[in-house]
Design an enzyme around this catalytic site. Sequence first.
Site, PDB file in Angstrom:
ATOM      1  N   GLY A  54       0.641  -1.439   0.591  1.00  0.00           N
ATOM      2  CA  GLY A  54      -0.205   0.255  -0.039  1.00  0.00           C
ATOM      3  C   GLY A  54       0.542   1.260  -0.141  1.00  0.00           C
ATOM      4  O   GLY A  54       1.065   2.002   1.206  1.00  0.00           O
ATOM      5  N   ILE A  74      -5.168  -0.944  -3.564  1.00  0.00           N
ATOM      6  CA  ILE A  74      -4.742  -1.616  -2.998  1.00  0.00           C
ATOM      7  C   ILE A  74      -4.620  -3.097  -3.427  1.00  0.00           C
ATOM      8  O   ILE A  74      -6.056  -3.664  -3.483  1.00  0.00           O
ATOM      9  CB  ILE A  74      -4.472  -1.676  -2.093  1.00  0.00           C
ATOM     10  CG1 ILE A  74      -4.009  -0.405  -0.900  1.00  0.00           C
ATOM     11  CG2 ILE A  74      -3.439  -3.292  -1.375  1.00  0.00           C
ATOM     12  CD1 ILE A  74      -2.926   0.497  -2.117  1.00  0.00           C
ATOM     13  N   THR A  75      -4.217  -4.080  -4.929  1.00  0.00           N
ATOM     14  CA  THR A  75      -4.700  -5.030  -5.196  1.00  0.00           C
ATOM     15  C   THR A  75      -4.724  -6.388  -4.186  1.00  0.00           C
ATOM     16  O   THR A  75      -3.279  -5.742  -3.316  1.00  0.00           O
ATOM     17  CB  THR A  75      -3.309  -5.524  -6.275  1.00  0.00           C
ATOM     18  OG1 THR A  75      -3.087  -3.813  -7.370  1.00  0.00           O
ATOM     19  CG2 THR A  75      -3.048  -6.960  -6.452  1.00  0.00           C
ATOM     20  N   GLY A  93     -12.234  -9.518 -36.254  1.00  0.00           N
ATOM     21  CA  GLY A  93     -13.985  -8.322 -36.383  1.00  0.00           C
ATOM     22  C   GLY A  93     -14.861  -8.274 -34.984  1.00  0.00           C
ATOM     23  O   GLY A  93     -14.404  -7.936 -34.402  1.00  0.00           O
ATOM     24  N   GLY A  94     -16.210  -8.533 -36.037  1.00  0.00           N
ATOM     25  CA  GLY A  94     -18.212  -8.558 -34.672  1.00  0.00           C
ATOM     26  C   GLY A  94     -17.257  -9.423 -33.522  1.00  0.00           C
ATOM     27  O   GLY A  94     -17.706  -9.013 -32.378  1.00  0.00           O
ATOM     28  N   GLU A 100       1.885   0.869 -10.981  1.00  0.00           N
ATOM     29  CA  GLU A 100       3.428   0.632 -11.016  1.00  0.00           C
ATOM     30  C   GLU A 100       3.823   1.701 -11.377  1.00  0.00           C
ATOM     31  O   GLU A 100       5.035   1.436 -11.904  1.00  0.00           O
ATOM     32  CB  GLU A 100       3.504  -0.908 -10.790  1.00  0.00           C
ATOM     33  CG  GLU A 100       2.873  -1.684  -9.750  1.00  0.00           C
ATOM     34  CD  GLU A 100       4.187  -2.247  -9.727  1.00  0.00           C
ATOM     35  OE1 GLU A 100       5.711  -2.791  -9.941  1.00  0.00           O
ATOM     36  OE2 GLU A 100       3.518  -4.290  -9.111  1.00  0.00           O
ATOM     37  N   THR A 106       2.935   5.222 -13.878  1.00  0.00           N
ATOM     38  CA  THR A 106       1.609   5.203 -15.250  1.00  0.00           C
ATOM     39  C   THR A 106       2.845   5.244 -16.498  1.00  0.00           C
ATOM     40  O   THR A 106       4.126   5.557 -16.111  1.00  0.00           O
ATOM     41  CB  THR A 106       1.074   6.635 -15.267  1.00  0.00           C
ATOM     42  OG1 THR A 106       1.778   7.638 -15.230  1.00  0.00           O
ATOM     43  CG2 THR A 106      -0.222   6.696 -13.974  1.00  0.00           C
TER      44      THR A 106
HETATM   45  C1  LIG Z   1      -6.234  -2.048 -10.383  1.00  0.00           C
HETATM   46  C2  LIG Z   1      -5.445  -1.278  -9.917  1.00  0.00           C
HETATM   47  C3  LIG Z   1      -4.395  -1.061  -9.363  1.00  0.00           C
HETATM   48  C4  LIG Z   1      -3.163  -0.954  -8.368  1.00  0.00           C
HETATM   49  N1  LIG Z   1      -2.631  -2.116  -7.262  1.00  0.00           N
HETATM   50  C5  LIG Z   1      -1.288  -1.104  -6.530  1.00  0.00           C
HETATM   51  C6  LIG Z   1      -1.454  -1.711  -5.273  1.00  0.00           C
HETATM   52  O1  LIG Z   1      -1.386  -2.928  -4.963  1.00  0.00           O
HETATM   53  N2  LIG Z   1      -0.486  -0.616  -4.005  1.00  0.00           N
HETATM   54  C7  LIG Z   1      -0.698   0.411  -4.896  1.00  0.00           C
HETATM   55  O2  LIG Z   1       0.123   1.273  -3.628  1.00  0.00           O
HETATM   56  N3  LIG Z   1      -1.213   1.226  -5.368  1.00  0.00           N
HETATM   57  C8  LIG Z   1      -1.722   0.599  -6.316  1.00  0.00           C
HETATM   58  N4  LIG Z   1      -2.247   1.141  -7.766  1.00  0.00           N
HETATM   59  C9  LIG Z   1      -2.458   2.888  -8.122  1.00  0.00           C
HETATM   60  C10 LIG Z   1      -1.783   2.617  -9.590  1.00  0.00           C
HETATM   61  O3  LIG Z   1       0.403   2.878  -9.189  1.00  0.00           O
HETATM   62  C11 LIG Z   1      -2.008   4.028  -9.319  1.00  0.00           C
HETATM   63  O4  LIG Z   1      -3.030   4.479  -9.875  1.00  0.00           O
HETATM   64  C12 LIG Z   1      -0.864   4.744 -10.160  1.00  0.00           C
HETATM   65  O5  LIG Z   1       0.245   5.129 -10.099  1.00  0.00           O
HETATM   66  C13 LIG Z   1      -1.362   6.491 -10.794  1.00  0.00           C
HETATM   67  O6  LIG Z   1      -1.990   7.028  -9.593  1.00  0.00           O
HETATM   68  P1  LIG Z   1      -3.387   8.034 -10.205  1.00  0.00           P
HETATM   69  O7  LIG Z   1      -4.120   6.862 -10.090  1.00  0.00           O
HETATM   70  O8  LIG Z   1      -3.802   9.177  -8.883  1.00  0.00           O
HETATM   71  O9  LIG Z   1      -3.093   9.004 -11.626  1.00  0.00           O
HETATM   72  P2  LIG Z   1      -2.150  10.398 -11.249  1.00  0.00           P
HETATM   73  O10 LIG Z   1      -0.651  10.277 -10.628  1.00  0.00           O
HETATM   74  O11 LIG Z   1      -3.431  11.454 -11.427  1.00  0.00           O
HETATM   75  O12 LIG Z   1      -1.945  10.719 -12.806  1.00  0.00           O
HETATM   76  C14 LIG Z   1      -3.351  10.916 -13.531  1.00  0.00           C
HETATM   77  C15 LIG Z   1      -2.791  10.939 -15.455  1.00  0.00           C
HETATM   78  O13 LIG Z   1      -1.381  12.228 -14.799  1.00  0.00           O
HETATM   79  C16 LIG Z   1      -0.818  11.893 -15.106  1.00  0.00           C
HETATM   80  N5  LIG Z   1       0.630  12.710 -14.570  1.00  0.00           N
HETATM   81  C17 LIG Z   1       0.711  12.806 -13.541  1.00  0.00           C
HETATM   82  N6  LIG Z   1       2.302  13.422 -12.813  1.00  0.00           N
HETATM   83  C18 LIG Z   1       2.592  13.749 -13.983  1.00  0.00           C
HETATM   84  C19 LIG Z   1       3.829  13.952 -14.569  1.00  0.00           C
HETATM   85  N7  LIG Z   1       4.635  14.032 -13.859  1.00  0.00           N
HETATM   86  N8  LIG Z   1       4.163  14.179 -15.691  1.00  0.00           N
HETATM   87  C20 LIG Z   1       2.624  13.392 -16.543  1.00  0.00           C
HETATM   88  N9  LIG Z   1       2.343  13.085 -16.493  1.00  0.00           N
HETATM   89  C21 LIG Z   1       1.930  13.094 -14.845  1.00  0.00           C
HETATM   90  C22 LIG Z   1      -0.532  10.544 -15.213  1.00  0.00           C
HETATM   91  O14 LIG Z   1       0.225   9.964 -16.207  1.00  0.00           O
HETATM   92  C23 LIG Z   1      -1.934  10.071 -15.520  1.00  0.00           C
HETATM   93  O15 LIG Z   1      -1.855   9.762 -17.059  1.00  0.00           O
HETATM   94  C24 LIG Z   1      -3.159   0.466  -9.241  1.00  0.00           C
HETATM   95  C25 LIG Z   1      -4.024   1.304  -9.304  1.00  0.00           C
HETATM   96  C26 LIG Z   1      -5.297   0.319  -9.964  1.00  0.00           C
HETATM   97  C27 LIG Z   1      -5.673   0.788 -10.944  1.00  0.00           C
END
Ligand SMILES: Cc1cc2nc3c(=O)[nH]c(=O)nc-3n(C[C@H](O)[C@H](O)[C@H](O)COP(=O)(O)OP(=O)(O)OC[C@H]3O[C@@H](n4cnc5c(N)ncnc54)[C@H](O)[C@@H]3O)c2cc1C
Length: 382
Positions: free
Chosen positions: A124, A157-158, A340-341, A364, A366
């Site tokens: 987390g 949190i996965t 396709g479909g 992990e 973006t």
């Molecule tokens: C299904 C799922 C499982 C997950 N599992 C875990 C887990 O087990 N443990 C855990 O701790 N987290 C987990 N996460 C969280 C995940 O790692 C985050 O969602 C991810 O790091 C992005 O954070 P955010 O969603 O707040 O997006 P944001 O940080 O708000 O980003 C939104 C957009 O802005 C862009 N952006 C942000 N900052 C910058 C920058 N400096 N430059 C350019 N672009 C930027 C991002 O790339 C994205 O496109 C999980 C998420 C999901 C959806």
Amino acid sequence: MNFELTEEQKMIQEMCRRFAEKEIKPVAARSDETHEHPAELCKKMGELGLMGIAIPEEYGGAGMDYVSYVLAMIEVAKACASTSVIMSANNSLYCFPVNRFGTHEQKVKFLTPVASGKAIGCYGLTEAGAGSDPASMRTTAVLDGGYWIVNGEKKFITSGNVADYGVLAAVTDKEKGYKGISSFIWDLKNTPGFSVGRVEEKMGIKASGTAELVFKDARVPKENLLGEEGAGLRQMLTTLDAGRLGIAAQAVGIGRAVLEEALEYAKVREQFGKPISQFQAIQWKLADMATELDAAELLLLRGAWLQDNGKPFEKESAMAKMYASDITMRATVEGVQILGGYGYCKDFAMERHMRDAKICQIYEGTNEVMRLVIARNLLKGK
Ligand SMILES: Cc1cc2nc3c(=O)[nH]c(=O)nc-3n(C[C@H](O)[C@H](O)[C@H](O)COP(=O)(O)OP(=O)(O)OC[C@H]3O[C@@H](n4cnc5c(N)ncnc54)[C@H](O)[C@@H]3O)c2cc1C
């Protein structure tokens, strides 16, 4: 240069291929529908040593290397992306930091049950307001006698809804910024003040639970601090470097399934009196997919090899995660197009692959953040 896998690596790859084909793939569509955590499969995977592959046997793991881990992940992800995420979070997000930063006593108590697959681990870092910028987290931990008292919420949190144990970060000294963040090992089933919040409804990887973890004056024993106070963010980010190899492997596995299923379909589907595989437009899609998947797998294996050999791999794991997830997302779009479909409907797994692949570009770190990590390393001359 030697591209040959070792006998041990070939063995785990083959064993996982057979297991995934026989036990995981047949239930993948159903898991996607029911959203149920595949508890039985996880138990069997634990018995096969797949829940702590690169963890020493003394702490319940299989004592293998990271190359073996990513090879196993590819096979599991090819059969079911949801199951592979649970495996990845268990191996690289929970077991890795406890093994790397924990004391012998902590490992005996908190690593052994998870690495052996008898219990599930989670990690987390993320909060509602702290995703790409985890240093802005708000969860706090205050020392009070023999316990840290924790308040706050972790998001997305996965396995958070089913986990027995977790490694979770909190602010222990607000004045010190990112150096005031520490991480703790949690026995989540025996923690007063802890509860599972909302479980997310998602686009894909539906059988992998994604939950909020809520801490209201939750008490974690002092001795559960992982490593040094203030080292938490560094530990969590180091964990993600290794974890990204698992996500790259997940993407490659989904991509391999897409290529295999698109190829099979193209050979039997006839239009204009011949199989669609005879049309150059389809052949080019298949050729691009195969080439890009091989390139992604090579990036992935290089990252895992660097890690196994104690060399820096932050840039390389970011490259592998970014490239593998980008090309697999593209492959799934083309895979649907080739069918396709039928590709748009649930009779085939292709639409599920498309939904499952998307998350690999997000979690992990973006792929925008991956590009920042790669560029930062380049600018430092690494
Ligand atoms: C299904 C799922 C499982 C997950 N599992 C875990 C887990 O087990 N443990 C855990 O701790 N987290 C987990 N996460 C969280 C995940 O790692 C985050 O969602 C991810 O790091 C992005 O954070 P955010 O969603 O707040 O997006 P944001 O940080 O708000 O980003 C939104 C957009 O802005 C862009 N952006 C942000 N900052 C910058 C920058 N400096 N430059 C350019 N672009 C930027 C991002 O790339 C994205 O496109 C999980 C998420 C999901 C959806």
